[in-house]
Structures are given as structure tokens and as C-alpha cells.
Enzyme design. Structure first.
Site, PDB file in Angstrom:
ATOM      1  N   SER A  16      63.148  -6.694  80.093  1.00 39.57           N
ATOM      2  CA  SER A  16      62.716  -8.064  79.797  1.00 39.57           C
ATOM      3  C   SER A  16      61.216  -8.135  79.517  1.00 39.57           C
ATOM      4  O   SER A  16      60.403  -7.559  80.251  1.00 39.57           O
ATOM      5  CB  SER A  16      63.058  -8.993  80.958  1.00 39.57           C
ATOM      6  OG  SER A  16      62.540 -10.294  80.719  1.00 39.57           O
ATOM      7  N   SER A  18      59.769 -11.142  79.462  1.00 38.22           N
ATOM      8  CA  SER A  18      59.339 -12.431  80.017  1.00 38.22           C
ATOM      9  C   SER A  18      58.194 -12.309  81.012  1.00 38.22           C
ATOM     10  O   SER A  18      57.254 -13.121  80.972  1.00 38.22           O
ATOM     11  CB  SER A  18      60.530 -13.154  80.652  1.00 38.22           C
ATOM     12  OG  SER A  18      61.465 -13.544  79.668  1.00 38.22           O
ATOM     13  N   LYS A  68      74.057 -16.955  81.799  1.00 43.85           N
ATOM     14  CA  LYS A  68      73.693 -18.278  81.284  1.00 43.85           C
ATOM     15  C   LYS A  68      74.771 -19.336  81.492  1.00 43.85           C
ATOM     16  O   LYS A  68      74.470 -20.530  81.516  1.00 43.85           O
ATOM     17  CB  LYS A  68      73.312 -18.183  79.805  1.00 43.85           C
ATOM     18  CG  LYS A  68      72.017 -17.414  79.580  1.00 43.85           C
ATOM     19  CD  LYS A  68      71.590 -17.405  78.130  1.00 43.85           C
ATOM     20  CE  LYS A  68      70.291 -16.634  77.966  1.00 43.85           C
ATOM     21  NZ  LYS A  68      69.766 -16.695  76.583  1.00 43.85           N
ATOM     22  N   ASP A 105      66.503 -22.252  74.852  1.00 44.71           N
ATOM     23  CA  ASP A 105      66.854 -21.294  73.800  1.00 44.71           C
ATOM     24  C   ASP A 105      66.936 -21.951  72.435  1.00 44.71           C
ATOM     25  O   ASP A 105      66.515 -21.368  71.423  1.00 44.71           O
ATOM     26  CB  ASP A 105      68.204 -20.639  74.111  1.00 44.71           C
ATOM     27  CG  ASP A 105      68.088 -19.443  75.037  1.00 44.71           C
ATOM     28  OD1 ASP A 105      66.986 -18.865  75.135  1.00 44.71           O
ATOM     29  OD2 ASP A 105      69.095 -19.084  75.666  1.00 44.71           O
TER      30      ASP A 105
END
Length: 285
Positions: A16, A18, A68, A105
Site C-alpha cells: 500500500s 497510502s 470494502k 473512491d
């Protein structure tokens, strides 16, 4: 006292980007907070959120695959867009420990297409490969912007159900992923004043995943080729698209866009987007 923090959860999580993005913005803003990553599978979510609800320093988390949709029943509230999409990629802890699910998103995906979407078109079509949580956001976002959609998945019935749920009433089509694997001799019409997208919304092509099998004879002239995979930033799908003469958009563009919206939810202010060039250079290094 520990400082405030947020994190990203999912599996696999080691790749990731992020943490790098959020910590870059936190440093630039002079905010005394941190952002990390936690490996997480669906069966551990209940325990995880029980612990995090009680932590006053925890601002929330971003949610990536395969969670998700799994996090939906564990949220106390869903914002309207997340409820419509049926997938959450950002969860924010309230002062009372409550959890609110958001979906950034859709906005992140659309951000690099903003200039194209401001133009008038006679027809818009998107070929979308994948039926997971990110694909749900992309389908909803493009349907709202008058795209005709061709959604490809391993299970065409799942793709059909997703279209019926998120884009009802349109002339949309569900096909198997294999539909795009072989060459086609279809003769595309004059593509002037049209907008065509080809989007990989699946993990195929990610490091550690099988490659995406797509033959570019299925991409109309002038298409924009968009891959939401971020590791590697330049996937074989994008390299093949560029070699075939198509404009490409990589997954870092979507990731930074959705992260900016999440950052504001976590830390109470928007990040400095004038540093995006430096951020992209750091992520690509």
C-alpha cells in the site's frame, strides 16, 4: 499521550502507498499525527473495530481489498454515496466512538478525468474489467455521467446484477473477462466527439497477482486506458496501452485523489495539493 493516527487495512497490505501519501501530507501541514498500515482479513474485523472504537487517538481507516463490502455491517452510519455504491473505503471515528463509512473512491477515480468530463460528447462508453468494491464505485460514478457500460467479470451474472443495482435502466452489458482476451476484428465507427474508457478495476496485474489478459483490438481509437492498480504504478496493461498509442492514467492518480478526500475527513483539513508533483515523484521512486 500518544498522538492521533489513522491507517489503511486490507490484505495484502505491504504494497500500500497510502502511508507514504498521508505521512507526506501530515509532514507538509505540520500536523502531529501518523498514518500506518494493518494487515486485516474479514474474520478479524469485529475484534479490530471493537479495539479501535475505544481508542480516542484513532481517527479512522482507509479500507482496501478484500474488505470494502465486508465492513458495511460494522459501520454505525453510511454517508449517502457509500450507501448507494454499497462499498466503503474510508471509515471515520466520531467523538463518541461511532463509525461512519464513506466512499472516496468515486471522486478519486473521476479526478484525473475532470477535463474530459467537462467536454460535451455525443456518446460515452466505458469498458470496465472487475466487479469488486472499487468497480462498484467506478460503475456508479460513470453511470451518473451518462456512460454506457460494458462490465466484465469472472462471473457475468455477478456483473449483470451489479449493473442492475447501480446503473438501472441503461443499455449496459455484462460479459465474461475472457471476452476481451482474444483479438477482435470489430470495425469501430468514427470516434469524433465520443469519449471511450478502458478501465482495469480488478487486482489483475498487481505484483503477486496474475496478469490482466486484454487485447487492445477491443479498445476504440482515442480511448483512455486507466488502471487502478498502484503496485507497480506502470502495469503491463498501461505499458501495452501506451505502446498501442493510447493515453493512459495510472492508479496513483486515483489513489491520491481518494486519499485527499479521506485525509480531510481524518485530520480536519485538506492536504496541500500544490505538492502533488513532489508526491508523485516520491511514490514513483
Amino acid at each position: 499521550m500518544r498522538r492521533p493516527f489513522a491507517e489503511v487495512i486490507g490484505s495484502p497490505i505491504h504494497q500500500s502507498r497510502s502511508p507514504a501519501i498521508h505521512n507526506f501530507w501530515l509532514e507538509r501541514a505540520g500536523i502531529d499525527a501518523g498514518y500506518g498500515a494493518t494487515e486485516m482479513m474479514p474474520e478479524r474485523l469485529t475484534e479490530y473495530f471493537s479495539v479501535r472504537r475505544a481508542d480516542v487517538n484513532w481517527r479512522g481507516c482507509n479500507v482496501t481489498m478484500p474488505l470494502k463490502q465486508a465492513v458495511l455491517p460494522l459501520c454505525d452510519r453510511l454517508d449517502p454515496l457509500a450507501r448507494k455504491i454499497g462499498a466503503v473505503n474510508t471509515i471515520v471515528r466520531g467523538p463518541d466512538g461511532s463509525l461512519t463509512g464513506h466512499n472516496t473512491d468515486a471522486a478519486g477515480f473521476l479526478e484525473p478525468l475532470a477535463a474530459d468530463l467537462r467536454q460535451p460528447h455525443l456518446f460515452r462508453m466505458a469498458r470496465i474489467l472487475g466487479t469488486g468494491g472499487a468497480a462498484r464505485a467506478i460503475v456508479a460514478a460513470l453511470a451518473d455521467r451518462n456512460f454506457t457500460l460494458v462490465l466484465a467479470g469472472r462471473d457475468p451474472a455477478k456483473a449483470r446484477a451489479l449493473l442492475d443495482e447501480l446503473a438501472p435502466g441503461g443499455d449496459h452489458h455484462a460479459v465474461p473477462l475472457s471476452h476481451f482476451a482474444g483479438a477482435t476484428d470489430f470495425s469501430f465507427d468514427d470516434r469524433s466527439q465520443l469519449l471511450d474508457l478502458v478501465v482495469n478495476a480488478s487486482p489483475l496485474g498487481m505484483i503477486g497477482q496474475p496478469p490482466l489478459d486484454f487485447h487492445f483490438s477491443h479498445a476504440p481509437p482515442g480511448s483512455i486506458v486507466y488502471d487502478i492498480v498502484t503496485s507497480p504504478p506502470r502495469t503491463p496493461f498501461l505499458e501495452q496501452g501506451a505502446a498501442a498509442g493510447f493515453r493512459t492514467v495510472d492508479g496513483l492518480s486515483m489513489l491520491i485523489g481518494q486519499a485527499a478526500a479521506a485525509f480531510a475527513l481524518f485530520f480536519g483539513q485538506a492536504p496541500d495539493r500544490t505538492t502533488d508533483g513532489d508526491l508523485c515523484a516520491m511514490l514513483a521512486a
